[in-house]
Scaffold this motif. Structure first.
Motif, PDB file in Angstrom:
ATOM      1  N   ASP A 202      41.487  24.213  49.331  1.00 40.74           N
ATOM      2  CA  ASP A 202      42.430  24.661  50.349  1.00 40.74           C
ATOM      3  C   ASP A 202      43.612  25.314  49.636  1.00 40.74           C
ATOM      4  N   SER A 203      43.680  26.638  49.671  1.00 44.35           N
ATOM      5  CA  SER A 203      44.678  27.339  48.850  1.00 44.35           C
ATOM      6  C   SER A 203      45.962  27.631  49.613  1.00 44.35           C
ATOM      7  N   SER A 204      46.099  27.119  50.850  1.00 45.81           N
ATOM      8  CA  SER A 204      47.225  27.556  51.679  1.00 45.81           C
ATOM      9  C   SER A 204      48.589  27.253  51.058  1.00 45.81           C
ATOM     10  N   SER A 205      48.689  26.155  50.276  1.00 49.63           N
ATOM     11  CA  SER A 205      50.013  25.814  49.739  1.00 49.63           C
ATOM     12  C   SER A 205      50.403  26.686  48.549  1.00 49.63           C
ATOM     13  N   VAL A 206      49.431  27.380  47.956  1.00 50.32           N
ATOM     14  CA  VAL A 206      49.760  28.252  46.821  1.00 50.32           C
ATOM     15  C   VAL A 206      49.241  29.672  47.081  1.00 50.32           C
ATOM     16  N   MET A 207      49.324  30.077  48.333  1.00 50.69           N
ATOM     17  CA  MET A 207      48.737  31.339  48.754  1.00 50.69           C
ATOM     18  C   MET A 207      49.266  32.535  47.955  1.00 50.69           C
ATOM     19  N   ASN A 208      50.585  32.573  47.757  1.00 46.59           N
ATOM     20  CA  ASN A 208      51.154  33.726  47.062  1.00 46.59           C
ATOM     21  C   ASN A 208      50.805  33.727  45.575  1.00 46.59           C
ATOM     22  N   GLN A 209      50.690  32.543  44.987  1.00 43.83           N
ATOM     23  CA  GLN A 209      50.249  32.474  43.595  1.00 43.83           C
ATOM     24  C   GLN A 209      48.825  33.009  43.485  1.00 43.83           C
ATOM     25  N   VAL A 210      47.991  32.661  44.476  1.00 46.75           N
ATOM     26  CA  VAL A 210      46.605  33.128  44.450  1.00 46.75           C
ATOM     27  C   VAL A 210      46.563  34.657  44.514  1.00 46.75           C
ATOM     28  N   THR A 211      47.364  35.225  45.406  1.00 46.47           N
ATOM     29  CA  THR A 211      47.394  36.688  45.505  1.00 46.47           C
ATOM     30  C   THR A 211      47.843  37.309  44.189  1.00 46.47           C
ATOM     31  N   ALA A 212      48.892  36.746  43.598  1.00 43.84           N
ATOM     32  CA  ALA A 212      49.411  37.308  42.350  1.00 43.84           C
ATOM     33  C   ALA A 212      48.363  37.206  41.238  1.00 43.84           C
ATOM     34  N   CYS A 213      47.673  36.063  41.166  1.00 41.77           N
ATOM     35  CA  CYS A 213      46.642  35.905  40.137  1.00 41.77           C
ATOM     36  C   CYS A 213      45.470  36.844  40.391  1.00 41.77           C
ATOM     37  N   ASN A 214      45.108  37.031  41.658  1.00 40.75           N
ATOM     38  CA  ASN A 214      44.031  37.974  41.961  1.00 40.75           C
ATOM     39  C   ASN A 214      44.400  39.379  41.522  1.00 40.75           C
ATOM     40  N   ASN A 215      45.675  39.720  41.670  1.00 39.18           N
ATOM     41  CA  ASN A 215      46.113  41.040  41.217  1.00 39.18           C
ATOM     42  C   ASN A 215      45.953  41.179  39.715  1.00 39.18           C
ATOM     43  N   VAL A 216      46.278  40.110  38.985  1.00 35.82           N
ATOM     44  CA  VAL A 216      46.110  40.148  37.529  1.00 35.82           C
ATOM     45  C   VAL A 216      44.626  40.276  37.190  1.00 35.82           C
ATOM     46  N   SER A 217      43.810  39.475  37.856  1.00 35.41           N
ATOM     47  CA  SER A 217      42.377  39.519  37.577  1.00 35.41           C
ATOM     48  C   SER A 217      41.780  40.884  37.881  1.00 35.41           C
ATOM     49  N   ALA A 218      42.303  41.537  38.913  1.00 41.45           N
ATOM     50  CA  ALA A 218      41.793  42.871  39.249  1.00 41.45           C
ATOM     51  C   ALA A 218      41.963  43.818  38.074  1.00 41.45           C
ATOM     52  N   THR A 219      43.031  43.614  37.317  1.00 42.44           N
ATOM     53  CA  THR A 219      43.272  44.484  36.169  1.00 42.44           C
ATOM     54  C   THR A 219      42.299  44.200  35.028  1.00 42.44           C
ATOM     55  N   TYR A 220      42.066  42.912  34.753  1.00 41.91           N
ATOM     56  CA  TYR A 220      41.365  42.579  33.511  1.00 41.91           C
ATOM     57  C   TYR A 220      39.913  42.145  33.663  1.00 41.91           C
ATOM     58  N   ARG A 221      39.627  41.363  34.698  1.00 42.95           N
ATOM     59  CA  ARG A 221      38.408  40.594  34.687  1.00 42.95           C
ATOM     60  C   ARG A 221      37.129  41.426  34.577  1.00 42.95           C
ATOM     61  N   THR A 222      36.952  42.368  35.507  1.00 42.28           N
ATOM     62  CA  THR A 222      35.734  43.166  35.494  1.00 42.28           C
ATOM     63  C   THR A 222      35.609  43.954  34.193  1.00 42.28           C
ATOM     64  N   ALA A 223      36.719  44.530  33.755  1.00 38.88           N
ATOM     65  CA  ALA A 223      36.689  45.338  32.532  1.00 38.88           C
ATOM     66  C   ALA A 223      36.338  44.484  31.318  1.00 38.88           C
ATOM     67  N   LEU A 224      36.887  43.252  31.258  1.00 38.41           N
ATOM     68  CA  LEU A 224      36.572  42.373  30.133  1.00 38.41           C
ATOM     69  C   LEU A 224      35.109  41.958  30.164  1.00 38.41           C
ATOM     70  N   MET A 225      34.630  41.604  31.364  1.00 38.98           N
ATOM     71  CA  MET A 225      33.276  41.088  31.452  1.00 38.98           C
ATOM     72  C   MET A 225      32.225  42.161  31.210  1.00 38.98           C
ATOM     73  N   TRP A 226      32.605  43.414  31.379  1.00 45.07           N
ATOM     74  CA  TRP A 226      31.664  44.495  31.072  1.00 45.07           C
ATOM     75  C   TRP A 226      31.897  45.088  29.694  1.00 45.07           C
ATOM     76  N   GLY A 227      32.793  44.467  28.925  1.00 44.81           N
ATOM     77  CA  GLY A 227      33.031  44.962  27.578  1.00 44.81           C
ATOM     78  C   GLY A 227      33.673  46.340  27.538  1.00 44.81           C
ATOM     79  N   SER A 228      34.420  46.692  28.601  1.00 45.70           N
ATOM     80  CA  SER A 228      35.037  48.015  28.619  1.00 45.70           C
ATOM     81  C   SER A 228      36.354  48.035  27.872  1.00 45.70           C
ATOM     82  N   ILE A 229      36.999  46.865  27.727  1.00 51.53           N
ATOM     83  CA  ILE A 229      38.258  46.824  26.980  1.00 51.53           C
ATOM     84  C   ILE A 229      38.157  45.754  25.903  1.00 51.53           C
ATOM     85  N   ASP A 230      38.937  45.946  24.845  1.00 48.13           N
ATOM     86  CA  ASP A 230      38.857  45.096  23.660  1.00 48.13           C
ATOM     87  C   ASP A 230      39.338  43.668  23.964  1.00 48.13           C
TER      88      ASP A 230
END
Lengths: 305, 510
Positions: free
Chosen positions: B446-474
């Motif tokens: 239940d993420s309702s109490s940390v909703m804004n933290q979740v959004t902020a972390c998702n924004n960070v993950s959008a930058t790195y996660r897919t690119a890291l997992m596909w080996g596109s960035i060092d």
């Protein structure tokens, strides 16, 4: 009041023409203002707007606590400043050059060619860009690698090139339209002024400097002022579609509009999305008022109000 | 007076400018507001035209590609049955992407049954946004047939704070992850694919293919935009922000995945593979699905009985599988890709009746899954147990694609020809029972109490996660940055809250 009635009687056709615009503005701009409150609520779809709990400034607080707010404001402002400066210089220069061309056919051809990019949808532009930048099949990588033997660049994962790419695309796309306005103004400049300049012994360059540019001054100021009003806005397609929504580029492509979109469509955090939108509007409003005040101080005829 | 008028005009103009900004910046929201505001009025208006004749019309949103005309045809065929049995008609919409579904649910578009497969975060997102209608009473009243079919263990995974919000599809409820690769190429190059293997073995295969076919992409995304079925045996605990590193162990410590060794090693490996040219260069930005059908050789894919056939249906290519890990089971697997009654439904009771029918009526289920007989499929044997595509129809271009796992009950429909044996459903259930359960099985975050933290972390993950997992960035340079930015965005608060909820869940479970 009496004067107002008299005015109405005298100018009613003008007011009638004014009416559709007012209705449009009301529906499109005033009614949605109702949604400002969402920025202060923890939006819950099932409970609706009025049922969602108030949470004060929490949405804003979070925007500012992370680097998100700073990044998107920095990008929006810097890109727009560059767009305004380079865009104006390029448009004025092209308009002047075009006005100097004597051959009518050639003039029309050039004008059309320059205008075409403006008519292309950003989504299509994004694929044109992809045709150039694609890592495996892109035109640039294939020429760079094959002709010059340079190491291929992974464009969509290399943020440092994107400020330039975006500026170039924006210039290429917007030039035709901006230029038309200046070109029209140039055509409207009284030709006797040029004749007088020739009598005074002015050469081409001096004519441009002392007749054309002063004639363009108020158009430049008005257009720049309008652009300043939109300095907190950005072309969504340019910043979202053209970079193909690529993650590693977000630091240099995130603007307030793309943040709002991502918040709404991908993260489902409508509160923070609205907070960013409201922030954009308020700062934009302050900027317009400030810019106008400054212009009025310098040259009251050129100010908007 | 004139002066005053001018001033008033100035103020008015300023207001208009401001409002222009508000309107533009909140274009998306504006829709929300209008619909939200008009909702009360719409309720009464829409209830009436929704009924054509004496029947309630239900709107179903399913998954997978289908032409509008084909959907209408299937809907009419289904309605013929349902009008008689439960007095409803249906309208069928398929192929909406995650963003379209988000928008529809946020704005309260009247949908009566919806498969949430395409929503990022699936069940977790649905319940944390309050998009689903509570089902306990409805299931008791109108869903007895469905209740008999559903495994109660899986049903538990669809509860949030004790309330039932979804019903699990009768599909694979365990997952074994690995690689799918093209059979024709493997056979040609004499590659033998082990049933279970390691990343090193996969690497050797990819290298061989790369050498033999330099123009082919050895490893491609599973779906557009860098889609990847992860081969790391994690329990994502809902939103992947704070996970259990290995669901097969007893550890219940919630950790940040970016800090785990398995994730970092994986990113380093992919970076290495990418440097060697083994990964499609535009993997993270490609807009193509089904890349195996064109120029791809292998992709990350989950295995289950009959999966080879499913890949064939989607890509038109036969494949071999190599598993990296055996079957595991965590909350998001049984409750994944399932259906809800959205809160905006005007007819939840009828929707439940319809849903019940989708679990129990073979004709309804078969129509919805496979389409119309003779047009989208034909019988392949005289006993009517196997079906196949009609003569001259490509299975992935029939106008109505068969995505069986995305519908409530595939197990009462005929099996497609080409599956190893017609006993597929028994095999599938055996496989489902063989999954090693995560210690957090059944836990819903239940993420309702940390909703804004979740959004902020998702924004960070959008930058790195897919690119890291596909080996596109060092990874050497970017993993530390990723970790640091997640911390700034509040991942520690999320993990603390999640650990607290998980501990409470485990204590209650005993």
């Amino acid at each position: 009041m009496k004067k107002f009635v008299v005015k109405m009687q005298r100018y009613w056709p003008l007011y009638l023409m004014f009416l559709p615009g007012v209705v449009y503005l009301f529906i499109n701009s005033y009614i949605p203002m109702f949604g400002i409150q969402i920025a202060f609520r923890q939006y819950n779809a099932a409970k609706g707007v009025f049922g969602s709990p108030w949470i004060g400034l929490k949405n804003f607080e979070f925007l500012i606590r992370t680097k998100d707010a700073w990044v998107m404001v920095r990008n929006t402002l810097l890109y727009n400043i560059v767009f305004i400066i380079l865009g104006t210089v390029a448009a004025v220069a092209t308009a002047i050059i075009l006005s100097e061309i004597r051959n009518k056919k050639a003039k029309q051809t050039y004008q059309t060619i320059i205008l075409i990019p403006f008519l292309i949808s950003m989504v299509i532009v994004s694929y044109l860009a992809f045709a150039f930048l694609s890592t495996s099949n892109g035109f640039i990588n294939n020429t760079l690698v094959k002709v010059f033997g340079i190491k291929a660049i992974d464009w969509y994962n290399t943020p440092k090139h994107w400020p330039f790419i975006l500026v170039i695309i924006n210039l290429w796309k917007g030039l035709g339209y901006n230029m038309i306005l200046y070109y029209a103004t140039i055509l409207g400049i009284d030709s006797t002024l040029y004749e007088a300049a020739v009598v005074d012994g002015a050469n081409r360059w001096q004519k441009v400097l002392h007749v054309t540019l002063p004639g363009l001054k108020s158009t430049i100021i008005i257009l720049t002022l309008m652009a300043l009003g939109g300095i907190f806005r950005s072309d969504f397609g340019l910043f979202y579609q053209v970079p193909q929504n690529s993650g590693p580029l977000i630091n240099v492509t995130q603007t307030i509009d793309t943040y709002v979109y991502r918040g709404l469509m991908q993260n489902n955090n409508i509160g923070m999305s609205s907070a960013a939108g409201l922030y954009q509007s308020v700062v934009g409003f302050v900027l317009v008022i400030t810019a106008n005040t400054i212009v009025r101080k310098i040259d009251s005829d050129s100010s908007l109000f | 007076m004139k002066h005053l008028f001018k001033r008033a005009l100035a103020v008015l103009l300023a207001c208009m400018l401001l409002s222009g900004l508000v309107a533009c910046s909140k274009g998306g929201d504006a829709k929300t507001d209008n619909e939200g505001g008009g909702d009360a009025a719409a309720t009464t208006d829409e209830a009436a035209p929704a009924k054509s004749g004496d029947y309630v019309k239900l709107v179903l949103w399913g998954v997978g590609n289908a032409d509008t005309a084909d959907c209408a045809e299937v809907a009419e065929a289904v309605s013929k049955i349902t009008r008689e049995k439960i007095g409803v008609e249906i309208e069928l919409v398929r192929g909406q992407d995650g963003e379209q579904i988000n928008l529809a649910l946020t704005t309260g578009e009247p949908i009566d049954l919806l498969c949430y497969n395409n929503i990022n975060g699936q069940f977790n997102t649905v319940v944390n946004n309050n998009w689903a209608y509570p089902l306990d009473d409805l299931l008791e009243k109108y869903g007895q047939g469905a209740k008999e079919v559903i495994n109660p263990y899986d049903l538990d995974a669809c509860k949030f704070n004790g309330v039932l919000y979804a019903l699990p599809n009768q599909k694979d409820t365990s997952r074994a992850a690995g690689f799918a690769m093209r059979k024709d190429i493997c056979d040609e190059l004499g590659i033998t694919v082990p049933e279970e293997g390691t990343y090193e073995e996969m690497h050797d295969i990819l290298v061989k293919v790369h050498e033999a076919y330099p123009d082919m992409y050895p490893l491609v995304p599973t779906w557009a935009g860098g889609g990847m079925q992860t081969t790391l045996p994690i329990d994502p605990l809902g939103d992947s922000l704070g996970i259990l590193e290995d669901a097969r162990t007893d550890s219940t410590t919630v950790v940040d995945q970016a800090e785990t060794k398995s994730f970092q090693d994986f990113c380093k490996m992919m970076w290495q593979w990418n440097q060697e040219g083994l990964i499609m260069p535009d993997a993270t930005t490609t807009t193509e699905n089904a890349l195996l059908s064109s120029n791809g050789f292998a992709m990350f894919e989950n295995w289950k009985p009959g999966k080879e056939l499913e890949v064939y249906k989607g890509n038109g290519k036969e494949v071999y599988f190599m598993k990296i890990h055996g079957p595991i089971k965590h909350t998001a697997i049984p409750n994944g890709n399932s259906w809800i009654i959205p809160y905006s439904s005007k007819h939840p009771e009828e929707a439940m009746k319809m849903w019940n029918l989708m679990y129990t009526d073979p004709d309804v289920s078969n129509l919805l899954i496979n389409g119309i007989e003779g047009k989208h499929w034909v019988w392949a044997n005289d006993e009517h147990t196997l079906i196949k595509s009609p003569e001259g129809v490509d299975p992935n271009a029939s106008g109505y694609s068969s995505v069986d796992w995305s519908w409530p009950n595939q197990q009462i429909t005929p099996v497609w020809e080409g599956a190893e044996d017609p006993d597929l459903w028994t095999k599938l259930n055996e496989f489902n029972n063989s999954g090693v359960p995560s210690p957090a099985m059944g836990f819903i975050w239940d993420s309702s109490s940390v909703m804004n933290q979740v959004t902020a972390c998702n924004n960070v993950s959008a930058t790195y996660r897919t690119a890291l997992m596909w080996g596109s960035i060092d990874p050497e340079e970017n993993i530390p940055k990723y970790i640091e930015e997640l911390k700034a965005a509040g991942i520690d608060e999320i993990i603390a809250e999640k650990q607290k909820q998980l501990d409470a869940f485990l204590a209650a479970k005993g």
